[in-house]
Design a protein around this motif. Structure first.
Motif, PDB file in Angstrom:
ATOM      1  N   THR A 198       0.813  -1.227   0.000  1.00 55.76           N
ATOM      2  CA  THR A 198       0.000   0.000   0.000  1.00 55.76           C
ATOM      3  C   THR A 198       0.841   1.269   0.000  1.00 55.76           C
ATOM      4  OG1 THR A 198      -0.119   0.195   2.418  1.00 55.76           O
ATOM      5  CG2 THR A 198      -1.728  -1.249   1.358  1.00 55.76           C
ATOM      6  N   GLY A 199       2.088   1.164   0.444  1.00 54.34           N
ATOM      7  CA  GLY A 199       2.936   2.344   0.540  1.00 54.34           C
ATOM      8  C   GLY A 199       2.647   3.211   1.755  1.00 54.34           C
ATOM      9  N   ALA A 200       1.722   2.794   2.619  1.00 52.37           N
ATOM     10  CA  ALA A 200       1.343   3.576   3.801  1.00 52.37           C
ATOM     11  C   ALA A 200       2.101   3.085   5.035  1.00 52.37           C
ATOM     12  CB  ALA A 200      -0.158   3.484   4.033  1.00 52.37           C
ATOM     13  N   GLY A 201       2.402   4.010   5.963  1.00 52.73           N
ATOM     14  CA  GLY A 201       3.042   3.674   7.224  1.00 52.73           C
ATOM     15  C   GLY A 201       2.061   3.864   8.363  1.00 52.73           C
ATOM     16  N   TYR A 202       1.317   2.829   8.704  1.00 48.43           N
ATOM     17  CA  TYR A 202       0.224   2.957   9.661  1.00 48.43           C
ATOM     18  C   TYR A 202       0.492   2.261  10.999  1.00 48.43           C
ATOM     19  CZ  TYR A 202      -2.858   4.849   6.005  1.00 48.43           C
ATOM     20  OH  TYR A 202      -3.433   5.634   5.022  1.00 48.43           O
ATOM     21  N   ASP A 203       1.675   1.707  11.197  1.00 49.66           N
ATOM     22  CA  ASP A 203       1.975   1.111  12.499  1.00 49.66           C
ATOM     23  C   ASP A 203       2.136   2.198  13.559  1.00 49.66           C
ATOM     24  OD1 ASP A 203       2.195  -1.861  12.512  1.00 49.66           O
ATOM     25  OD2 ASP A 203       3.577  -1.496  10.848  1.00 49.66           O
ATOM     26  N   VAL A 204       2.092   1.795  14.851  1.00 57.85           N
ATOM     27  CA  VAL A 204       2.323   2.736  15.944  1.00 57.85           C
ATOM     28  C   VAL A 204       3.777   2.627  16.404  1.00 57.85           C
ATOM     29  CG1 VAL A 204      -0.067   2.799  16.708  1.00 57.85           C
ATOM     30  CG2 VAL A 204       1.478   1.093  17.683  1.00 57.85           C
ATOM     31  N   ASN A 205       4.302   3.741  16.846  1.00 59.84           N
ATOM     32  CA  ASN A 205       5.682   3.799  17.347  1.00 59.84           C
ATOM     33  C   ASN A 205       5.752   4.936  18.371  1.00 59.84           C
ATOM     34  OD1 ASN A 205       8.422   3.438  17.707  1.00 59.84           O
ATOM     35  ND2 ASN A 205       8.994   4.597  15.893  1.00 59.84           N
ATOM     36  N   PHE A 206       5.331   4.613  19.596  1.00 62.79           N
ATOM     37  CA  PHE A 206       5.204   5.620  20.651  1.00 62.79           C
ATOM     38  C   PHE A 206       6.360   5.484  21.634  1.00 62.79           C
ATOM     39  CE2 PHE A 206       3.859   6.629  24.975  1.00 62.79           C
ATOM     40  CZ  PHE A 206       3.395   7.929  24.840  1.00 62.79           C
ATOM     41  N   SER A 207       6.990   6.600  21.996  1.00 64.69           N
ATOM     42  CA  SER A 207       8.102   6.592  22.948  1.00 64.69           C
ATOM     43  C   SER A 207       7.988   7.805  23.855  1.00 64.69           C
ATOM     44  CB  SER A 207       9.441   6.603  22.200  1.00 64.69           C
ATOM     45  OG  SER A 207      10.522   6.457  23.096  1.00 64.69           O
ATOM     46  N   GLN A 208       8.066   7.568  25.184  1.00 70.96           N
ATOM     47  CA  GLN A 208       7.922   8.674  26.124  1.00 70.96           C
ATOM     48  C   GLN A 208       8.531   8.284  27.467  1.00 70.96           C
ATOM     49  OE1 GLN A 208       4.154  10.928  26.234  1.00 70.96           O
ATOM     50  NE2 GLN A 208       4.066  10.496  28.425  1.00 70.96           N
ATOM     51  N   SER A 209       9.096   9.269  28.160  1.00 71.52           N
ATOM     52  CA  SER A 209       9.605   9.056  29.516  1.00 71.52           C
ATOM     53  C   SER A 209       8.422   9.065  30.485  1.00 71.52           C
ATOM     54  CB  SER A 209      10.600  10.159  29.890  1.00 71.52           C
ATOM     55  OG  SER A 209      11.048   9.994  31.228  1.00 71.52           O
ATOM     56  N   ILE A 210       8.285   7.999  31.265  1.00 73.51           N
ATOM     57  CA  ILE A 210       7.191   7.921  32.234  1.00 73.51           C
ATOM     58  C   ILE A 210       7.733   7.504  33.592  1.00 73.51           C
ATOM     59  CG2 ILE A 210       5.386   7.456  30.537  1.00 73.51           C
ATOM     60  CD1 ILE A 210       5.585   4.540  31.129  1.00 73.51           C
ATOM     61  N   ALA A 211       7.018   7.879  34.631  1.00 74.52           N
ATOM     62  CA  ALA A 211       7.446   7.606  36.001  1.00 74.52           C
ATOM     63  C   ALA A 211       7.209   6.151  36.373  1.00 74.52           C
ATOM     64  CB  ALA A 211       6.688   8.520  36.958  1.00 74.52           C
ATOM     65  N   ALA A 212       7.856   5.732  37.453  1.00 73.44           N
ATOM     66  CA  ALA A 212       7.658   4.373  37.959  1.00 73.44           C
ATOM     67  C   ALA A 212       6.177   4.137  38.243  1.00 73.44           C
ATOM     68  CB  ALA A 212       8.480   4.174  39.220  1.00 73.44           C
ATOM     69  N   GLY A 213       5.710   2.928  37.943  1.00 74.09           N
ATOM     70  CA  GLY A 213       4.314   2.604  38.212  1.00 74.09           C
ATOM     71  C   GLY A 213       3.797   1.513  37.289  1.00 74.09           C
ATOM     72  N   ILE A 214       2.509   1.262  37.390  1.00 68.16           N
ATOM     73  CA  ILE A 214       1.835   0.245  36.582  1.00 68.16           C
ATOM     74  C   ILE A 214       0.962   0.956  35.549  1.00 68.16           C
ATOM     75  CG2 ILE A 214       0.200  -1.673  36.609  1.00 68.16           C
ATOM     76  CD1 ILE A 214       1.119  -2.225  39.492  1.00 68.16           C
ATOM     77  N   TYR A 215       1.041   0.494  34.310  1.00 64.10           N
ATOM     78  CA  TYR A 215       0.320   1.137  33.202  1.00 64.10           C
ATOM     79  C   TYR A 215      -0.441   0.081  32.400  1.00 64.10           C
ATOM     80  CZ  TYR A 215       3.342   5.107  34.249  1.00 64.10           C
ATOM     81  OH  TYR A 215       3.991   6.128  34.886  1.00 64.10           O
ATOM     82  N   THR A 216      -1.461   0.551  31.704  1.00 67.07           N
ATOM     83  CA  THR A 216      -2.229  -0.300  30.798  1.00 67.07           C
ATOM     84  C   THR A 216      -2.203   0.325  29.410  1.00 67.07           C
ATOM     85  OG1 THR A 216      -3.724  -1.047  32.548  1.00 67.07           O
ATOM     86  CG2 THR A 216      -4.498  -1.287  30.284  1.00 67.07           C
ATOM     87  N   VAL A 217      -1.949  -0.493  28.403  1.00 66.40           N
ATOM     88  CA  VAL A 217      -2.001  -0.013  27.024  1.00 66.40           C
ATOM     89  C   VAL A 217      -3.006  -0.872  26.255  1.00 66.40           C
ATOM     90  CG1 VAL A 217       0.017  -1.414  26.355  1.00 66.40           C
ATOM     91  CG2 VAL A 217      -0.692   0.499  24.920  1.00 66.40           C
ATOM     92  N   LEU A 218      -3.870  -0.208  25.489  1.00 63.67           N
ATOM     93  CA  LEU A 218      -4.857  -0.883  24.649  1.00 63.67           C
ATOM     94  C   LEU A 218      -4.446  -0.749  23.189  1.00 63.67           C
ATOM     95  CD1 LEU A 218      -8.222   0.345  26.258  1.00 63.67           C
ATOM     96  CD2 LEU A 218      -6.798  -1.618  26.912  1.00 63.67           C
ATOM     97  N   LEU A 219      -4.643  -1.826  22.435  1.00 67.24           N
ATOM     98  CA  LEU A 219      -4.339  -1.818  21.004  1.00 67.24           C
ATOM     99  C   LEU A 219      -5.591  -2.260  20.262  1.00 67.24           C
ATOM    100  CD1 LEU A 219      -1.692  -1.279  19.330  1.00 67.24           C
ATOM    101  CD2 LEU A 219      -1.541  -3.760  19.066  1.00 67.24           C
ATOM    102  N   THR A 220      -6.021  -1.446  19.302  1.00 72.57           N
ATOM    103  CA  THR A 220      -7.248  -1.719  18.561  1.00 72.57           C
ATOM    104  C   THR A 220      -7.019  -1.504  17.070  1.00 72.57           C
ATOM    105  OG1 THR A 220      -7.964   0.582  18.862  1.00 72.57           O
ATOM    106  CG2 THR A 220      -8.745  -1.030  20.479  1.00 72.57           C
TER     107      THR A 220
END
Length: 210
Positions: free
Chosen positions: A103-125
């Motif tokens: 398709t020639g499209a770049g539709y994947d995710v590529n997220f990067s960020q500094s975050i503090a200590a803790g528990i996190y939840t990420v959803l992918l749809t």
């Protein structure tokens, strides 16, 4: 002898408290059960760190585990929530992702960020099943295995959670991956030293008693 015993006990205690867990890159793969399925992952950050969330669903590629992922998966969206269930970030199309060979499209995710200590939840749809500002609010639906330009896709995904202490897939679809990293070599060395020291103390006591 008392000083050495104190050092050994301190080493054992430090390991028991979990101070030796090292950051890890953890890979997941599988399939959505349907276009409106929601994949959920929990991860733990031991100290302030730059965490990267990266998909290989759309264009394929080689994930952090070294597995070659085929192209043709769905167009993914992610939403990141803190321990209180508040959305702190979201991303549809990530920057710096490769273009799909067809398709020639770049539709994947590529997220990067500094975050503090803790528990996190990420959803992918799948696009365009966007998720709300709170984890309890759920996602709006409208997911599709056809991308924004009308190209048919399939249900497979590959997803990396990088530079975290632990990560597990907690819901949605089918999949595999996730791990709890082993203690760092230095922590193992301290643990071994502690056990050796305690053994020597016990032998000394037995010899004195004899």
């Amino acid at each position: 002898m008392k000083t050495f015993r104190t050092i050994c006990l301190a080493a054992v205690a430090a390991l028991a408290l979990g101070g030796g867990a090292q950051a890890a890159d953890i890979s997941f793969s599988g399939n959505l059960a349907g276009a409106n399925d929601v994949l959920s992952f929990n991860f733990n950050v031991a100290s302030t760190s730059t965490v990267t969330l990266r998909s290989y669903s759309y264009a394929g590629g080689t994930n952090a585990a070294g597995t070659v992922v085929t192209r043709g998966g769905f167009d993914p969206i992610l939403a990141l929530y803190d321990a209180g269930g508040i959305r702190i970030a979201s991303q549809d199309d990530g920057s710096g992702v490769p273009a799909d060979a067809v398709t020639g499209a770049g539709y994947d995710v590529n997220f990067s960020q500094s975050i503090a200590a803790g528990i996190y939840t990420v959803l992918l749809t799948a696009y365009s099943n966007f998720c709300g500002t709170t984890l309890s609010g759920g996602c709006q639906g409208g997911g599709s295995f056809t991308d924004a330009t009308g190209n048919p896709r399939d249900s497979h995904f590959a997803f990396d959670i990088l530079n975290v202490a632990t990560a597990t897939q907690t819901g949605g679809g089918t999949g595999s991956g996730g791990s709890t990293p082993v203690p760092e070599p230095m922590s193992l060395a301290l643990f071994g030293t502690g056990l050796l020291g305690l053994g020597l103390i016990r032998r000394r006591r037995e010899a004195d008693a004899g």
